[in-house]
Write an enzyme that holds these catalytic residues in place. Sequence first.
Site, mmCIF file in Angstrom:
data_model
loop_
_atom_site.group_PDB
_atom_site.id
_atom_site.type_symbol
_atom_site.label_atom_id
_atom_site.label_comp_id
_atom_site.label_asym_id
_atom_site.label_seq_id
_atom_site.Cartn_x
_atom_site.Cartn_y
_atom_site.Cartn_z
ATOM 1 N N LYS A 114 0.838 -1.207 0.000
ATOM 2 C CA LYS A 114 0.000 0.000 0.000
ATOM 3 C C LYS A 114 0.871 1.254 0.000
ATOM 4 C CE LYS A 114 -1.777 1.736 3.959
ATOM 5 N NZ LYS A 114 -1.505 3.170 4.122
ATOM 6 N N ASN A 115 1.889 1.259 0.863
ATOM 7 C CA ASN A 115 2.679 2.479 1.028
ATOM 8 C C ASN A 115 3.610 2.761 -0.149
ATOM 9 O OD1 ASN A 115 1.407 2.930 3.403
ATOM 10 N ND2 ASN A 115 3.179 2.542 4.733
ATOM 11 N N CYS B 190 -5.088 8.576 9.785
ATOM 12 C CA CYS B 190 -5.133 7.874 11.071
ATOM 13 C C CYS B 190 -4.881 8.838 12.225
ATOM 14 C CB CYS B 190 -4.034 6.817 11.120
ATOM 15 S SG CYS B 190 -4.458 5.282 10.332
ATOM 16 N N ARG C 184 0.941 14.742 13.324
ATOM 17 C CA ARG C 184 1.363 14.608 11.929
ATOM 18 C C ARG C 184 1.293 15.919 11.141
ATOM 19 N NH1 ARG C 184 -1.002 8.966 9.682
ATOM 20 N NH2 ARG C 184 1.049 8.542 8.891
ATOM 21 N N ASP D 137 4.991 0.780 11.944
ATOM 22 C CA ASP D 137 3.780 0.127 11.433
ATOM 23 C C ASP D 137 3.660 -1.334 11.887
ATOM 24 O OD1 ASP D 137 2.957 2.405 10.225
ATOM 25 O OD2 ASP D 137 3.448 1.801 8.176
ATOM 26 N N ARG E 173 -8.597 -0.480 4.865
ATOM 27 C CA ARG E 173 -7.715 0.526 4.256
ATOM 28 C C ARG E 173 -6.376 -0.091 3.878
ATOM 29 N NH1 ARG E 173 -6.305 4.969 7.932
ATOM 30 N NH2 ARG E 173 -4.958 5.290 6.158
#
Length: 430
Positions: free
Chosen positions: A22-23, A126, A131, A317, A409
């Site tokens: 995903k990233n 999230c 952030r 993560d 997600r």
Amino acid sequence: MDRIRITGGNALHGIIPISGAKNAALPLMIASLLTSDTLTLENVPHLADVEGLMRILGNHGVDIAVNGRRERQEEGYSRTIHFTCRTIVDTTAPYELVSKMRASFWVIGPLLAREGRARVSLPGGCAIGTRPVDLFLEGLAALGAEIEIDGGYVNATAPKGGLVGNRYRFPKVSVGATHVMMMAATLARGTTVIENAAREPEIVDLANCLNAMGARISGAGSKTITVEGVTALSGARHRVLPDRIETGTYAMAVAMTGGDVVLEGTNAALLDNALDILRQTGAEITATETGLRIVRNGHGIHPVDVVTEPFPGFPTDLQAQFMALMTRASGVSHITETIFENRFMHVQELARLGARISLSGQMARVEGVSRLKGAPVMATDLRASVSLVIAGLAAEGETVVNRVYHLDRGFERLEEKLTRCGAIVERVSE
Ligand code: UD1
């Protein structure tokens, strides 16, 4: 709202195909804004975040064609998708879209580089910390952009003639800001040197793709990335690298439940540090021809201390998943989170299953218990929610994980992958 119901206690045995990351997929998709040609991405995972970003890119004028949407192209179900942005029709990324996923803020780099201006809503995503976006803005300003914040939006404007290459040192390592700076610099005049860059494999994947599109990037994967600007980029075909976080998550699930599983289509080099830590907990991990094999038979789980760090350190993560594993260790472990200040929301939920965890600032002290007992729990963010699934697999009785949209997600076909290995996991829709 969907829930996931798990009946714990079964060891995992079988094969789990690992999806595209995903990233990596998200920044690669965003890179399609840099060219009027077609960028074809293979192995794009089928996830809510990918669908969300497709909507955002569509809004800017990217034409998207998905190959064999409902077909099973490969074991992992990931898809090949073609992205074509002949012209950018809108340089605004609105709040309604950006607030759902932080990474969509990253369109600011390509929009600015190609069109000379961008108006992008400040991000959401999230709830794992404040952030901020200061590093993005400082980096783009170093390339000559004028930045102004107005009504929750960042307005960025390039100088006449476009962005200008420069040397810039990030005061703190940021994955997103490195992606954006690299993309913006590809079309800048002259050479950009990015110091204290993030070194994640996804940065290298993006650099490889951009180079295939005609960019001149060297040093990706090290702390210093050099980008020689070019006047235009072309299309390319690129395969998204395997998801190291999904890999680590399933490896931890097996380390926790016991069993013997091959994670297919992934490779150890993407997560050396986390695999070393897992070995110290007692799991056996070996590279196979097609991926990685994880075995834990019979022995208990040894406690191991962990500190999250930017790559190549232990990934934030995987912190929640590792904590789930440590709840069943034969002793005390300490887990320190250094990347995000609010990434311990899973602690309260793990406690509902019987875990003994105490928090002191950025450090969690986990005292292993001999059994966890199923309970209803709440998913709070993407990685935290999968830690609850892992804990549920090892708990006695039934665990129901609520708010599973967080899981959707980032984890492709999670319940199917686990069920095929003998877990009892089902999605309950209401
Ligand atoms: C990416 C990953 C996310 C992972 C994180 C850290 C994607 C889509 N997401 O997120 O899964 O958890 O890297 O490995 O790839 N920061 C600032 N100012 C900024 C930008 C960041 O202070 O302008 C801070 C953040 O608050 C955080 C730290 O820097 O404390 C690292 O964040 P960053 O690396 O930017 O994370 P993301 O790119 O958002």
